[in-house]
Design an enzyme around this catalytic site. Structure first.
Site, PDB file in Angstrom:
ATOM      1  N   MET A   1       0.910  -1.014   0.053  1.00 41.11           N
ATOM      2  CA  MET A   1       0.176   0.008   0.146  1.00 41.11           C
ATOM      3  C   MET A   1       1.170   1.369   0.181  1.00 41.11           C
ATOM      4  O   MET A   1       1.852   1.143   0.990  1.00 41.11           O
ATOM      5  CB  MET A   1      -1.040   0.005   1.281  1.00 41.11           C
ATOM      6  CG  MET A   1      -1.826   1.241   1.365  1.00 41.11           C
ATOM      7  SD  MET A   1      -3.023   1.656   3.147  1.00 41.11           S
ATOM      8  CE  MET A   1      -3.027  -0.468   2.851  1.00 41.11           C
ATOM      9  N   PRO A   2       0.890   2.326  -0.932  1.00 41.03           N
ATOM     10  CA  PRO A   2       1.471   3.548  -1.132  1.00 41.03           C
ATOM     11  C   PRO A   2       1.394   4.117  -0.208  1.00 41.03           C
ATOM     12  O   PRO A   2       0.008   4.153  -0.083  1.00 41.03           O
ATOM     13  CB  PRO A   2       1.282   3.691  -2.293  1.00 41.03           C
ATOM     14  CG  PRO A   2       0.576   2.603  -3.061  1.00 41.03           C
ATOM     15  CD  PRO A   2       0.576   1.486  -3.074  1.00 41.03           C
ATOM     16  N   ILE A   3       2.104   4.680   0.402  1.00 44.42           N
ATOM     17  CA  ILE A   3       1.512   6.250   1.388  1.00 44.42           C
ATOM     18  C   ILE A   3       2.814   6.824   0.750  1.00 44.42           C
ATOM     19  O   ILE A   3       3.845   7.059   0.742  1.00 44.42           O
ATOM     20  CB  ILE A   3       2.565   5.638   3.188  1.00 44.42           C
ATOM     21  CG1 ILE A   3       1.060   4.786   3.066  1.00 44.42           C
ATOM     22  CG2 ILE A   3       1.303   6.869   3.787  1.00 44.42           C
ATOM     23  CD1 ILE A   3       1.028   4.212   4.959  1.00 44.42           C
TER      24      ILE A   3
END
Length: 65
Positions: A1-3
């Protein structure tokens, strides 16, 4: 999950922040091949007094201090 964490100077409109979130999320989807619901964008607004450029704050540079 890219943040994605984006620090910006305080004072932008809600619409500008919405546009930033949209553009960052869409670019991340294209670049990484992830789904929209996997991308998280966090905007941190920083006051001009707490934003330094060289040896001076942004407030000093703008004459607001």
């Amino acid at each position: 999950m890219p943040i994605i964490n984006a620090s910006i100077l305080a004072g932008r409109t809600v619409d500008q922040k919405r546009a930033l979130i949209r553009e960052l999320a869409e670019g991340t989807q294209r670049a990484l091949g992830v789904r929209e619901e996997q991308v998280r964008v966090i905007i941190t607004e920083v006051s001009p007094e707490h934003w330094g450029a060289g040896t001076r704050s942004k407030a000093d540079l703008e004459g607001n201090a």
